[in-house]
Design a protein around this motif. Structure first.
Motif, PDB file in Angstrom:
ATOM      1  N   PHE A 126       5.930  11.127  10.267  1.00 50.09           N
ATOM      2  CA  PHE A 126       7.105  11.527   9.514  1.00 50.09           C
ATOM      3  C   PHE A 126       8.252  11.849  10.474  1.00 50.09           C
TER       4      PHE A 126
ATOM      5  N   ARG B 158      12.160  -6.271  -8.411  1.00 51.63           N
ATOM      6  CA  ARG B 158      12.276  -5.953  -6.967  1.00 51.63           C
ATOM      7  C   ARG B 158      11.949  -4.498  -6.726  1.00 51.63           C
ATOM      8  N   TRP B 159      12.548  -3.614  -7.530  1.00 50.65           N
ATOM      9  CA  TRP B 159      12.351  -2.193  -7.338  1.00 50.65           C
ATOM     10  C   TRP B 159      10.901  -1.799  -7.585  1.00 50.65           C
TER      11      TRP B 159
ATOM     12  N   TYR C 259       9.092  -2.564  -4.410  1.00 45.57           N
ATOM     13  CA  TYR C 259       9.367  -1.620  -3.326  1.00 45.57           C
ATOM     14  C   TYR C 259       8.682  -0.274  -3.577  1.00 45.57           C
ATOM     15  N   ILE C 260       8.766   0.197  -4.834  1.00 43.61           N
ATOM     16  CA  ILE C 260       8.126   1.475  -5.167  1.00 43.61           C
ATOM     17  C   ILE C 260       6.613   1.339  -5.023  1.00 43.61           C
TER      18      ILE C 260
ATOM     19  N   VAL D 201       5.662   1.603  -1.373  1.00 44.33           N
ATOM     20  CA  VAL D 201       5.675   2.988  -0.870  1.00 44.33           C
ATOM     21  C   VAL D 201       4.447   3.745  -1.370  1.00 44.33           C
ATOM     22  N   LEU D 202       4.149   3.588  -2.667  1.00 42.14           N
ATOM     23  CA  LEU D 202       2.980   4.287  -3.221  1.00 42.14           C
ATOM     24  C   LEU D 202       1.689   3.771  -2.597  1.00 42.14           C
TER      25      LEU D 202
ATOM     26  N   LEU E  57       1.423   5.519   0.649  1.00 44.16           N
ATOM     27  CA  LEU E  57       1.147   6.952   0.456  1.00 44.16           C
ATOM     28  C   LEU E  57      -0.287   7.204   0.011  1.00 44.16           C
ATOM     29  N   ILE E  58      -0.790   6.329  -0.861  1.00 43.03           N
ATOM     30  CA  ILE E  58      -2.122   6.566  -1.422  1.00 43.03           C
ATOM     31  C   ILE E  58      -3.219   6.035  -0.506  1.00 43.03           C
ATOM     32  N   PHE E  59      -3.058   4.828  -0.017  1.00 40.82           N
ATOM     33  CA  PHE E  59      -4.156   4.183   0.708  1.00 40.82           C
ATOM     34  C   PHE E  59      -4.035   4.265   2.226  1.00 40.82           C
ATOM     35  N   GLY E  60      -2.911   4.789   2.724  1.00 42.66           N
ATOM     36  CA  GLY E  60      -2.769   4.897   4.172  1.00 42.66           C
ATOM     37  C   GLY E  60      -3.705   5.943   4.758  1.00 42.66           C
ATOM     38  N   ILE E  61      -4.103   5.710   5.993  1.00 41.21           N
ATOM     39  CA  ILE E  61      -4.917   6.696   6.710  1.00 41.21           C
ATOM     40  C   ILE E  61      -3.934   7.499   7.558  1.00 41.21           C
TER      41      ILE E  61
END
Lengths: 442, 533
Positions: B6, B502-503, B506-507, B510-511, B514-518
């Motif tokens: 971040f 498109r939006w 993009y959303i 991002v989700l 946020l959800i699946f990232g380590i």
């Protein structure tokens, strides 16, 4: 300008999407959710009282039982391991919708002022977004010396809880309260008893130096005074070390010096009839039996001192009526009807030595030792996991009882309650909480 | 401050704001300040090493250029007075002097890297060799941290000096601007290795804000984070398990571990590149592509034209060509042609140069014999690929497989993938001994696929749900790479769609991150079970 506007709209939609999704990932405990989310369900200005504190509060005080017996709506607003530094913020939050309620503050909460990371999530995750919530996060993070860069997970809990995605359940998506108005239930609460009588300390001594928590208490009292909040402080019985017991005495003194009442049940646990030998499931929390006594005692205290009226027959309280029904059904297999109904108690009477054996003709033979002071006994039966039901009454001289033939196969439990009739009122004594069982097979 | 933190996002926002709020003429200064701030945050006082390298390189570059200029002027002036032979001698002398300056600059730059990164490796080997001969040598160790990007900016500085030497570029006269070229923060951490004539002018000329560039830059960064956080950091879990406990595993599972490592390092490295390129793109700067769908390669040679492209390009321009076109190698070529015939003889010097290149590629990756073996492995198969090319072609024709058929292409891609994967053992294993052991273990009952179905995969640190996400994400990357291979420009294709669609994409991206990232603090369910006080 058009691009700037589009970007702003997009960012707003993105934030809304993130907030909408992350609410399903948050974890406090289910209890924190029930308490915080459930509190927001109450109609504005409807509550008689709000009881704020840590887990003691929801283990000791059962709002649906107080409602059922007395028609008073005193809801708990409690979070596991709530640090005392969060009490003021919780009060501010509660007063947004219940500004005129009586605020009951559990003084035992002042045992801790700081919160761990997990405790911070428990306190803040289910608060509605507001300046109060974000200030509380910052305040708790300052107390816990959390670096600013690491505070983001409290503003966006998805940062901490996103890996829960594979274990999300229906409850995480529905986010519904259980409709029991914080009536507490757990296996330990229903069935467990620990003997605290050897460790239980009563003292009126004061500590050598002023507790650190005094500063937090003074800040809370300052808020209460400035906002003319109706407040009552309570100390619930717990098995405490001397160090903390004396600190509580000091805090009690501070409360009194500011002119607020403090109900000290740590040193006067017998007043509600609580037995340190049987009424706790651990050193800090009562079991269902202790909780029923406490709830009844505090209910009477509140009605006497704050003139709460019985609203149970008024319209518009369907949710509370439903909660009372649900909760009664939930605890009936574990607590006897007179406990749930808050009938008068004389807990020094105890029919000990209970034994239950199966006779040859498949009936139950119940035996017990005579209880001093009893002028009769009531016998209760429970089949399987169903509610306790009243079976029969016998006179004071009887110490054994045989049931009728038990036709159905299954487990049968029995317990005996000594009773005393005095000036037209029946007083109920102590009994073997889980009873004794036999199994009938066909 | 990693690319996936971040803190980095906040840093980039500040940098972008600072850049575009600064008057155009001074925007390069804001980039310089940002780059040094980034370096300071990550490496603190080691920024002095970067600064030192920058100063040495800048001064050496000016020296080479002025020597060049002086020499040309002198040669022109004296051309009329000297004989042909005398002029030739003068030119040789001037060239030698210029070369000495260049070599000095290279030694000073490379020396810093060698001392900091390879001293302990060399000393350790000397001790082992001495020990093998019965000696007892104990050499001191250097315990210095390496500044971030030293392996990258050292090559960049050498390329700068050589390009000046070759008159391909003029030196920077502004020391501040040159400092920026050497430290530009998006590319300093892991490349791409930039060339002065390609990057410098982009850094120095201020660019105006462009909304489309902002959008595309952010989208590229999002794609980079998907690759890094969802794929690379997730794959690291089973890869670490297999490689750190390699004695417990055998058969195809071990090979799969190396294959997963290959995908992990691709996702991590190319993801980092996407983030770097995305940031640069927002600022109006185009960094060179470093990856071009490498797993669609049809040979190892092709692979190295698609993988870490700028390193390959650097090696080609500053090692391979100078070696293979040098007099000693030309002389070697003449001699070997006589002995080994025209085919091998003609190519042997370039094979040797290639070998040296890949030896250096391996060594550049790290101070350990396993990295050197990694480089050598690739070198062997590039050379053998060239040698066997005709044989493969003959076999293909005899099997009547058309050259442009999907079957043949698929065979080539699978063959390349397998060879590259075996090479990965060397770069990831704990050491070279472990790498060789793992290669051997991967052949043990290699036909047994039961581990895929008997629950073994869920004992490697990922549950079934995580494997599903991983496979889905890898498939997504594969599809995107396929579209890129076909020349489809995906961001532009999406930008032409309906705004709501498109939006949503993009959303969703991002989700998805946020959800699946380590990332983030570890969530441990047990710690949230109430421990009553």
């Amino acid at each position: 300008m058009k691009n700037l506007l589009k970007s702003v709209v997009f960012l707003v939609l993105l934030f809304l999407a993130v907030f909408a999704v992350q609410r399903h990932f948050k974890v406090g405990t289910r209890l924190c959710f029930q308490s915080e989310a459930g509190f927001y369900e109450e109609k504005r200005g409807s509550l008689d009282g709000v009881y704020i504190g840590a887990s003691n509060v929801y283990a000791f005080w059962q709002p649906p039982v107080a409602w059922k017996n007395h028609g008073i709506a005193v809801l708990t607003y409690s979070v596991d391991a709530l640090p005392s530094s969060a009490l003021k913020a919780m009060m501010i939050e509660a007063r947004k919708t219940q500004p005129d309620a009586l605020y009951i503050i559990n003084l035992n909460t002042f045992k801790k002022t700081a919160a761990t990371s997990e405790e911070m999530h428990r306190v803040t995750n289910y608060l509605n977004p507001s300046f109060n919530k974000y200030s509380l996060i910052w305040q708790l993070a300052d107390i816990g010396n959390i670096p600013p860069a690491d505070r983001l997970e409290y503003y966006f809990p998805i940062i901490r809880f996103h890996s829960r995605w594979s274990e999300l359940t229906r409850n995480d998506f529905l986010l519904q309260t259980n409709g029991r108005k914080m009536g507490y239930g757990s296996s330990e609460y229903y069935k467990k008893s620990v003997n605290l009588s050897k460790n239980y300390l009563m003292t009126e001594s004061l500590p050598e130096k002023e507790p650190e928590a005094t500063e937090v208490l003074l800040d809370l009292l300052d808020y209460i005074e400035k906002n003319s909040v109706k407040a009552l402080f309570v100390i619930v019985p717990q098995a405490l070390k001397e160090e903390y017991a004396t600190e509580l005495n000091s805090l009690k003194k501070t409360v009194s010096e500011h002119g607020y009442p403090c109900l000290d049940l740590l040193n006067h646990y017998e007043d509600p009839g609580i037995l340190t030998k049987t009424d706790f499931f651990d050193k800090n929390h009562t079991n269902v039996h202790g909780s029923m006594k406490f709830t009844e005692y505090l209910s009477q205290y509140l009605i006497e001192h704050y003139q709460f009226e019985d609203k149970s027959r008024q319209e518009g309280w369907d949710e509370w009526n439903s909660a009372a029904e649900k909760y009664t059904a939930l605890i009936s297999p574990y607590a006897l009807p007179f406990e749930i109904e808050g009938k008068p108690r004389k807990c020094t009477m105890n029919a000990s030595g209970l034994s239950v054996t199966k006779t040859e003709k498949q009936s139950a033979s119940v035996k017990w030792k005579a209880a001093k002071g009893a002028d009769g006994y009531q016998i209760y039966q429970k089949t399987g996991s169903e509610a306790w039901t009243y079976l029969d009454s016998v006179d004071a001289d009887t110490t054994e009882y045989e049931t009728e033939v038990l036709e159905q196969a299954g487990q049968y439990a029995y317990t005996v309650v000594p009773v005393l009739s005095k000036k037209g009122t029946i007083y109920y004594g102590s009994y073997t909480y889980n009873g004794k069982s036999i199994t009938v097979s066909k | 401050m990693t690319f996936a933190s971040f803190g980095f996002i906040c840093f980039v926002i500040l940098v972008v704001l600072l850049y575009f709020l600064t008057p155009r003429k001074y925007r390069w200064i804001s980039l310089l300040v940002s780059s040094y701030a980034f370096f300071w945050i990550n490496s603190r006082l080691l920024v002095l090493i970067l600064f030192g390298t920058t100063v040495i390189t800048w001064l050496t570059g000016l020296w080479i250029w002025s020597s060049n200029k002086k020499n040309s002027t002198a040669e022109k002036q004296q051309a009329a007075e000297l004989t042909r032979e005398e002029l030739k001698t003068l030119k040789e002398k001037n060239k030698k002097r210029k070369r000495r300056i260049l070599i000095l600059g290279i030694i000073l730059n490379l020396g810093t890297l060698v001392v900091l990164k390879y001293t302990n490796f060399v000393f350790s080997d000397i001790e082992q060799i001495a020990g093998a001969w019965g000696g007892n040598v104990s050499l001191p160790r250097i315990n210095l941290l390496l500044p971030i990007g030293i392996s990258f900016y050292t090559l960049q500085s050498i390329a700068y000096l050589v390009d000046i030497y070759r008159n391909k570029t003029e030196p920077d006269r502004n020391p501040g601007k040159f400092m920026l070229f050497m430290s530009f923060f998006p590319q300093i951490v892991q490349g791409p290795i930039a060339r002065h004539h390609q990057l410098a002018h982009q850094l120095y000329e201020g660019h105006d804000f462009d909304y489309r560039r902002l959008k595309f830059g952010i989208q590229l960064m999002l794609w980079g984070w998907i690759k890094k956080l969802v794929i690379a950091d997730r794959l690291a879990i089973p890869v670490n398990e297999i490689f750190n406990h390699y004695g417990s595993y055998s058969g195809l599972l071990v090979f799969l571990g190396a294959a997963m490592y290959g995908i992990q390092v691709y996702a991590d490295f190319s993801g980092g590149m996407d983030i770097a390129r995305g940031v640069a793109h927002i600022l109006g700067i185009e960094l060179e592509l470093n990856f071009k769908q490498p797993y669609f390669s049809v040979s190892i040679e092709d692979f190295w034209r698609r993988w870490h492209i700028t390193l390959g390009g650097w090696m080609r321009d500053y090692i391979f060509y100078p070696l293979s076109l040098s007099r000693p190698f030309a002389s070697l070529s003449r001699k070997t042609r006589k002995i080994l015939g025209p085919f091998i003889g003609k190519r042997l010097p370039s094979f040797l140069a290639m070998f040296i290149v890949y030896f250096l590629v391996g060594l550049w990756h790290g101070p350990d014999w396993k990295y050197i073996l990694y480089g050598v492995w690739n070198g062997i198969f590039i050379v053998s690929g060239i040698v066997l090319e005709k044989a493969y072609d003959t076999a293909r024709k005899k099997s009547r497989v058309p050259e442009n058929s999907i079957t043949w292409k698929l065979f080539q891609m699978v063959r390349t993938f397998i060879l590259i994967t075996f090479g990965r053992f060397f770069s990831r294993a704990l050491d070279s001994g472990a790498a060789i052991a793992m290669i051997g273990a991967s052949f043990h009952h290699w036909w047994d696929l039961s581990f895929l179905l008997d629950g073994t995969m869920t004992t490697l640190g990922l549950d079934q749900a995580n494997w599903n996400v991983l496979l889905a994400a890898i498939l997504l990357v594969l599809c995107v790479d396929y579209l890129h291979e076909k020349g489809v420009r995906i961001r532009e294709a999406i930008s032409r769609q309906w705004i709501v669609f498109r939006w949503l994409i993009y959303i969703a991206a991002v989700l998805f991150i946020l959800i699946f990232g380590i990332y983030g603090p570890e969530y441990n369910a047990a710690s949230f079970i109430y421990q009553q006080f």
